[in-house]
Design an enzyme around this catalytic site. Structure first.
Site, mmCIF file in Angstrom:
data_model
loop_
_atom_site.group_PDB
_atom_site.id
_atom_site.type_symbol
_atom_site.label_atom_id
_atom_site.label_comp_id
_atom_site.label_asym_id
_atom_site.label_seq_id
_atom_site.Cartn_x
_atom_site.Cartn_y
_atom_site.Cartn_z
ATOM 1 N N ASP A 31 6.223 5.010 -3.508
ATOM 2 C CA ASP A 31 5.745 3.937 -2.623
ATOM 3 C C ASP A 31 6.974 3.290 -1.991
ATOM 4 O O ASP A 31 7.989 3.101 -2.663
ATOM 5 C CB ASP A 31 4.961 2.900 -3.445
ATOM 6 C CG ASP A 31 4.071 2.012 -2.592
ATOM 7 O OD1 ASP A 31 2.846 2.028 -2.795
ATOM 8 O OD2 ASP A 31 4.613 1.291 -1.716
ATOM 9 N N LEU A 33 6.996 0.287 -0.970
ATOM 10 C CA LEU A 33 6.837 -1.147 -1.278
ATOM 11 C C LEU A 33 6.734 -2.004 -0.013
ATOM 12 O O LEU A 33 7.070 -3.188 -0.045
ATOM 13 C CB LEU A 33 7.965 -1.645 -2.203
ATOM 14 C CG LEU A 33 8.081 -0.893 -3.527
ATOM 15 C CD1 LEU A 33 9.132 -1.552 -4.423
ATOM 16 C CD2 LEU A 33 6.748 -0.840 -4.258
ATOM 17 N N ASP A 51 10.041 6.560 1.055
ATOM 18 C CA ASP A 51 9.121 6.739 2.169
ATOM 19 C C ASP A 51 8.405 8.085 2.038
ATOM 20 O O ASP A 51 9.028 9.081 1.656
ATOM 21 C CB ASP A 51 9.919 6.705 3.481
ATOM 22 C CG ASP A 51 9.009 6.562 4.674
ATOM 23 O OD1 ASP A 51 9.086 5.512 5.337
ATOM 24 O OD2 ASP A 51 8.225 7.493 4.947
ATOM 25 N N ALA A 72 -0.557 6.797 0.490
ATOM 26 C CA ALA A 72 0.397 5.969 1.246
ATOM 27 C C ALA A 72 -0.066 5.857 2.690
ATOM 28 O O ALA A 72 -0.307 6.865 3.350
ATOM 29 C CB ALA A 72 1.790 6.591 1.193
ATOM 30 N N ALA A 73 -0.224 4.647 3.157
ATOM 31 C CA ALA A 73 -0.693 4.445 4.530
ATOM 32 C C ALA A 73 -0.567 2.984 4.906
ATOM 33 O O ALA A 73 -0.470 2.105 4.045
ATOM 34 C CB ALA A 73 -2.165 4.869 4.640
ATOM 35 N N SER A 115 -11.035 7.483 5.028
ATOM 36 C CA SER A 115 -11.789 6.234 5.122
ATOM 37 C C SER A 115 -13.129 6.421 5.830
ATOM 38 O O SER A 115 -13.230 7.192 6.802
ATOM 39 C CB SER A 115 -10.947 5.231 5.904
ATOM 40 O OG SER A 115 -11.717 4.099 6.221
ATOM 41 N N TYR A 139 -6.208 2.907 13.433
ATOM 42 C CA TYR A 139 -6.268 3.219 11.998
ATOM 43 C C TYR A 139 -7.243 4.368 11.751
ATOM 44 O O TYR A 139 -6.901 5.351 11.080
ATOM 45 C CB TYR A 139 -6.715 1.978 11.211
ATOM 46 C CG TYR A 139 -7.054 2.278 9.761
ATOM 47 C CD1 TYR A 139 -6.059 2.571 8.832
ATOM 48 C CD2 TYR A 139 -8.387 2.291 9.319
ATOM 49 C CE1 TYR A 139 -6.372 2.868 7.503
ATOM 50 C CE2 TYR A 139 -8.701 2.583 7.996
ATOM 51 C CZ TYR A 139 -7.693 2.876 7.098
ATOM 52 O OH TYR A 139 -8.012 3.171 5.790
ATOM 53 N N LYS A 143 -6.481 8.218 10.322
ATOM 54 C CA LYS A 143 -7.044 8.802 9.105
ATOM 55 C C LYS A 143 -7.748 10.124 9.429
ATOM 56 O O LYS A 143 -7.666 11.084 8.663
ATOM 57 C CB LYS A 143 -8.026 7.831 8.434
ATOM 58 C CG LYS A 143 -7.437 6.520 7.953
ATOM 59 C CD LYS A 143 -6.275 6.654 6.980
ATOM 60 C CE LYS A 143 -6.673 7.059 5.600
ATOM 61 N NZ LYS A 143 -5.510 6.990 4.653
ATOM 62 N N ASN A 168 -15.793 0.590 1.808
ATOM 63 C CA ASN A 168 -15.057 -0.671 1.586
ATOM 64 C C ASN A 168 -14.818 -0.921 0.098
ATOM 65 O O ASN A 168 -15.700 -1.438 -0.585
ATOM 66 C CB ASN A 168 -15.819 -1.840 2.205
ATOM 67 C CG ASN A 168 -15.707 -1.842 3.715
ATOM 68 O OD1 ASN A 168 -16.161 -0.910 4.375
ATOM 69 N ND2 ASN A 168 -15.078 -2.854 4.264
HETATM 70 P P1 NAD Z 1 -2.583 -0.683 -0.002
HETATM 71 O O1 NAD Z 1 -1.932 -1.246 1.202
HETATM 72 O O2 NAD Z 1 -2.697 -1.550 -1.203
HETATM 73 O O3 NAD Z 1 -1.867 0.694 -0.419
HETATM 74 C C1 NAD Z 1 -1.109 1.469 0.452
HETATM 75 C C2 NAD Z 1 0.252 1.668 -0.186
HETATM 76 O O4 NAD Z 1 1.007 2.561 0.632
HETATM 77 C C3 NAD Z 1 1.044 0.374 -0.298
HETATM 78 O O5 NAD Z 1 1.473 0.186 -1.642
HETATM 79 C C4 NAD Z 1 2.242 0.567 0.626
HETATM 80 O O6 NAD Z 1 3.417 -0.066 0.160
HETATM 81 C C5 NAD Z 1 2.349 2.083 0.655
HETATM 82 N N1 NAD Z 1 2.992 2.606 1.864
HETATM 83 C C6 NAD Z 1 2.781 2.230 3.144
HETATM 84 N N2 NAD Z 1 3.576 2.926 3.962
HETATM 85 C C7 NAD Z 1 4.298 3.786 3.186
HETATM 86 C C8 NAD Z 1 5.290 4.760 3.448
HETATM 87 N N3 NAD Z 1 5.706 4.997 4.704
HETATM 88 N N4 NAD Z 1 5.818 5.455 2.411
HETATM 89 C C9 NAD Z 1 5.412 5.205 1.127
HETATM 90 N N5 NAD Z 1 4.474 4.288 0.833
HETATM 91 C C10 NAD Z 1 3.920 3.590 1.845
HETATM 92 O O7 NAD Z 1 -4.030 -0.180 0.447
HETATM 93 P P2 NAD Z 1 -5.221 0.490 -0.399
HETATM 94 O O8 NAD Z 1 -6.412 -0.290 -0.067
HETATM 95 O O9 NAD Z 1 -4.827 0.710 -1.796
HETATM 96 O O10 NAD Z 1 -5.335 1.888 0.360
HETATM 97 C C11 NAD Z 1 -4.851 3.088 -0.209
HETATM 98 C C12 NAD Z 1 -5.376 4.269 0.596
HETATM 99 O O11 NAD Z 1 -6.799 4.265 0.556
HETATM 100 C C13 NAD Z 1 -4.975 4.253 2.063
HETATM 101 O O12 NAD Z 1 -4.688 5.572 2.463
HETATM 102 C C14 NAD Z 1 -6.230 3.757 2.766
HETATM 103 O O13 NAD Z 1 -6.310 4.256 4.082
HETATM 104 C C15 NAD Z 1 -7.308 4.330 1.875
HETATM 105 N N6 NAD Z 1 -8.573 3.597 1.939
HETATM 106 C C16 NAD Z 1 -8.659 2.339 1.390
HETATM 107 C C17 NAD Z 1 -9.883 1.689 1.457
HETATM 108 C C18 NAD Z 1 -10.079 0.305 0.870
HETATM 109 O O14 NAD Z 1 -11.158 -0.264 1.056
HETATM 110 N N7 NAD Z 1 -9.119 -0.258 0.148
HETATM 111 C C19 NAD Z 1 -10.976 2.274 2.097
HETATM 112 C C20 NAD Z 1 -10.807 3.530 2.652
HETATM 113 C C21 NAD Z 1 -9.607 4.181 2.546
#
Ligand code: NAD
Length: 308
Positions: A31, A33, A51, A72-73, A115, A139, A143, A168
């Protein structure tokens, strides 16, 4: 098994990493961070800051890995309208870098966390995986593009792939950024402070809310389920809930007699979105265990930020 989780310090990534470690697996987490917090990870998770586009780092981290979870996103829909280039660079570029590195090292399986946002506006609800996606935001486009890259590069190089379209998700530890924060933690924070819950639009828009541990169970099942190569699978509760209902439930559970304020702002997103989860039931034996009331109650109990 040996796992690498990208985005491991995030909300879903840390919940997944900790559960896999509890089950006795070897878990590496990557991550950068940018939003994640490494203290969310148990000691047993081997964390590396970096990264997801850093291929030399990936080459090292991918050694002997059986399955990669790619989370990671950049994740904020509204923010992506302002910074589409960054969303493309991280969510699409990062995915391609990861797939290339997996090809180079010879890793056999990847689970991409996509997503429900890729669906956009759909007449028929609940939506199943066969409908044509209508992404509405950078976004959602990023995805969807990541999905195509994962399945295409996976098919070219014999990497097993599974795509989970998560709806969600909510629960303890969900990131609460100062702007564009997700709905449920925003409502919970407001309610425990005795504040007003602000709903964009009339509150009749619907979503499918799924508790974090249910998402984790689906993700874990996807690492070993047979016959899911190249599959795209919805992960939701299968329940369609209005934003108004969420706000009312939050007020009820927190004992807050505060108000719900409806703003005429036009940023409420698509009008309806709910997952058809029959494919997840069939392919992953997935059934959600937590109702919304139950999940909200657990979030209030387990997340110290919502102690009143
Ligand atoms: P989050 O922001 O808590 O987690 C994403 C993590 O990716 C973060 O810890 C961030 O520091 C890290 N990150 C961002 N850019 C990076 C990079 N360039 N290199 C390394 N790490 C990187 O969000 P989340 O809700 O835990 O989402 C996680 C995944 O699930 C994502 O891919 C998101 O699209 C997907 N998702 C989440 C939801 C939801 O409701 N939470 C729904 C659908 C999909």
């Amino acid at each position: 098994m040996n796992f690498l989780i990208t985005g491991a310090a995030g909300f879903l990534g840390s919940a997944l990493a900790n559960q896999l470690a509890r089950e006795g697996h070897q878990v590496r987490g990557l991550d950068d961070l940018s939003t994640g917090e490494p203290q969310a990870l148990m000691e047993d998770v081997h964390f590396t800051r970096g990264d997801v586009s850093d291929r030399p780092k990936l080459w090292t981290l991918l050694q002997d890995v059986d399955c990669v979870y790619h989370l990671a996103a950049r994740v904020l829909v509204a923010e992506s309208l302002l910074y589409p280039r960054e969303y493309n660079a991280v969510n699409v570029g990062g995915t391609v870098s990861l797939m290339e590195a997996m090809r180079d090292v010879g890793v056999g399986r990847v689970v991409l966390i996509s997503s429900g946002a890729v669906y956009g506006d759909q007449q028929e609800q609940p939506v199943n995986e066969s409908v044509h996606p209508q992404p509405h935001s950078p976004y959602a486009v990023s995805k969807l593009a990541a999905e195509y890259y994962v399945n295409t590069i996976g098919a070219l190089w014999g990497i097993g792939t599974a795509i989970l379209r998560v709806f969600n998700a909510y629960g303890p530890g969900q990131h609460l950024p100062p702007a564009h924060a997700p709905l449920i933690p925003t409502f919970l924070r407001q309610a425990v402070r005795g504040g007003t819950l602000v709903v964009h639009g009339d509150g009749r828009q619907t979503r499918d809310f799924i508790y974090v541990s249910d998402v984790v169970r689906a993700m874990i099942a996807a690492a070993t389920a047979p016959n899911i190569n190249q599959e795209v699978i919805n992960i939701g509760s299968g329940e369609e809930t209005t934003v108004r209902q969420v706000a009312e439930q939050v007020l009820q559970l927190t004992g807050n007699r505060g108000e719900i304020l409806y703003t005429p702002r036009n940023d409420a997103g698509v009008s309806r979105l709910c997952a058809d989860i029959s494919l997840a039931q069939k392919k992953l034996s997935f059934t959600p265990r937590h109702s919304l009331t139950d999940g909200l109650q657990l979030t209030l109990e387990r997340d110290p930020r919502f102690k009143s």
